[in-house]
Enzyme design. Structure first.
Site, PDB file in Angstrom:
ATOM      1  N   SER A 180       0.301   0.076  -3.827  1.00 34.63           N
ATOM      2  CA  SER A 180       1.032  -1.125  -4.242  1.00 34.63           C
ATOM      3  C   SER A 180       0.426  -2.362  -3.590  1.00 34.63           C
ATOM      4  CB  SER A 180       2.505  -1.020  -3.829  1.00 34.63           C
ATOM      5  OG  SER A 180       3.129   0.040  -4.487  1.00 34.63           O
ATOM      6  N   LYS A 221      10.444  -4.821   6.354  1.00 27.48           N
ATOM      7  CA  LYS A 221       9.368  -5.238   5.459  1.00 27.48           C
ATOM      8  C   LYS A 221       9.861  -6.380   4.589  1.00 27.48           C
ATOM      9  CE  LYS A 221       6.324  -1.299   4.503  1.00 27.48           C
ATOM     10  NZ  LYS A 221       5.943  -0.338   3.447  1.00 27.48           N
TER      11      LYS A 221
HETATM   12  N1  ATP Z   1      -1.827   6.166  -6.033  1.00 29.46           N
HETATM   13  C1  ATP Z   1      -1.053   7.066  -5.474  1.00 29.46           C
HETATM   14  N2  ATP Z   1      -1.288   8.370  -5.640  1.00 29.46           N
HETATM   15  C2  ATP Z   1      -0.518   9.288  -5.035  1.00 29.46           C
HETATM   16  N3  ATP Z   1       0.528   9.019  -4.252  1.00 29.46           N
HETATM   17  C3  ATP Z   1       0.806   7.747  -4.057  1.00 29.46           C
HETATM   18  C4  ATP Z   1       0.054   6.705  -4.663  1.00 29.46           C
HETATM   19  N4  ATP Z   1       0.578   5.520  -4.277  1.00 29.46           N
HETATM   20  C5  ATP Z   1       1.605   5.832  -3.466  1.00 29.46           C
HETATM   21  N5  ATP Z   1       1.748   7.151  -3.332  1.00 29.46           N
HETATM   22  C6  ATP Z   1       2.730   7.879  -2.550  1.00 29.46           C
HETATM   23  O1  ATP Z   1       4.014   7.479  -2.965  1.00 29.46           O
HETATM   24  C7  ATP Z   1       4.910   7.471  -1.862  1.00 29.46           C
HETATM   25  C8  ATP Z   1       5.552   6.121  -1.752  1.00 29.46           C
HETATM   26  O2  ATP Z   1       4.554   5.214  -1.391  1.00 29.46           O
HETATM   27  P1  ATP Z   1       4.738   3.652  -1.210  1.00 29.46           P
HETATM   28  O3  ATP Z   1       5.960   3.191  -1.904  1.00 29.46           O
HETATM   29  O4  ATP Z   1       4.515   3.316   0.201  1.00 29.46           O
HETATM   30  O5  ATP Z   1       3.505   3.156  -2.084  1.00 29.46           O
HETATM   31  P2  ATP Z   1       2.153   2.553  -1.586  1.00 29.46           P
HETATM   32  O6  ATP Z   1       1.307   2.406  -2.799  1.00 29.46           O
HETATM   33  O7  ATP Z   1       1.615   3.345  -0.443  1.00 29.46           O
HETATM   34  O8  ATP Z   1       2.647   1.131  -1.118  1.00 29.46           O
HETATM   35  P3  ATP Z   1       2.069   0.230   0.077  1.00 29.46           P
HETATM   36  O9  ATP Z   1       0.702  -0.160  -0.331  1.00 29.46           O
HETATM   37  O10 ATP Z   1       3.040  -0.911   0.112  1.00 29.46           O
HETATM   38  O11 ATP Z   1       2.137   1.094   1.300  1.00 29.46           O
HETATM   39  C9  ATP Z   1       4.072   7.906  -0.665  1.00 29.46           C
HETATM   40  O12 ATP Z   1       4.199   9.297  -0.516  1.00 29.46           O
HETATM   41  C10 ATP Z   1       2.671   7.560  -1.079  1.00 29.46           C
HETATM   42  O13 ATP Z   1       1.730   8.388  -0.428  1.00 29.46           O
END
Ligand code: ATP
Ligand code: MG
Length: 167
Positions: free
Chosen positions: A129, A42
């Protein structure tokens, strides 16, 4: 029972949704280790160092929240840190299939590993994110979606990085 759980992710950047999951995790575990994945495949907006620093800052003064980066297999890193418990967040529908696959794969790799899913507060159920970066790039406000420090860092990035629309 274990007092430590690991919460892995890219955290590029950390959002209020992530913080909500950490907060909820601490109602079940004494300590949470936020593990920032260094993924060479990534191309993140923030370097691993920047991502770790931002999360540390968000949880400044909270001894029960530790932040580290890792690369390679999560199950190996978790084992090395002395925990069998992985916390993941589960948002509206979209996360289910991928998370299900990952949890079962991790169980295959390490049979004692358990994955616990936590649901965020409803207001963060659609927050990611990626969405934060997209909205910010298009000039939208991310005020209630990320910690203030993260908003500031996004603004700094946009100042010195092509691809961000000038504001
Ligand atoms: N808003 C949210 N509420 C609950 N869990 C979240 C949230 N955002 C991310 N997570 C969880 O946090 C963990 C890490 O996620 P990650 O770092 O991929 O964030 P992301 O917001 O999904 O980022 P991206 O958009 O780059 O995929 C995963 O288990 C994801 O499901
Ligand atoms: Mg994700």
């Amino acid at each position: 029972m274990q007092d430590l759980a690991i919460y892995p992710g890219s955290f590029d950047p950390v959002t209020n949704g992530h913080a909500d999951i950490v907060r909820r995790g601490l109602t079940v575990f004494d300590r949470i280790l936020v593990a920032v994945l260094e993924n060479p495949k990534k191309a993140p907006l923030f370097t691993t160092k920047e991502r770790v620093a931002m999360i540390r800052n968000v949880f400044k003064g909270r001894k029960e929240v530790e932040v580290m980066s890792f690369s390679g297999l999560l199950v190996e890193f978790a084992k090395a840190r002395g925990t069998n418990t992985v916390i993941r967040g589960l948002r509206a529908i979209s996360d289910f299939e991928y998370e299900f696959q990952m949890a079962l794969m991790n169980r295959q790799l390490a049979p004692h590993m358990e994955t616990l899913f936590m649901m965020p507060s409803q207001e963060f159920s659609f927050l990611s994110s990626n969405l934060v970066k997209e909205v910010f790039m298009l000039g939208g406000s991310v005020r209630n979606l990320v910690p203030e420090l993260v908003e500031r860092k996004l603004r700094e990035k946009s100042g010195n990085k092509a691809g961000f629309k000038s504001r």
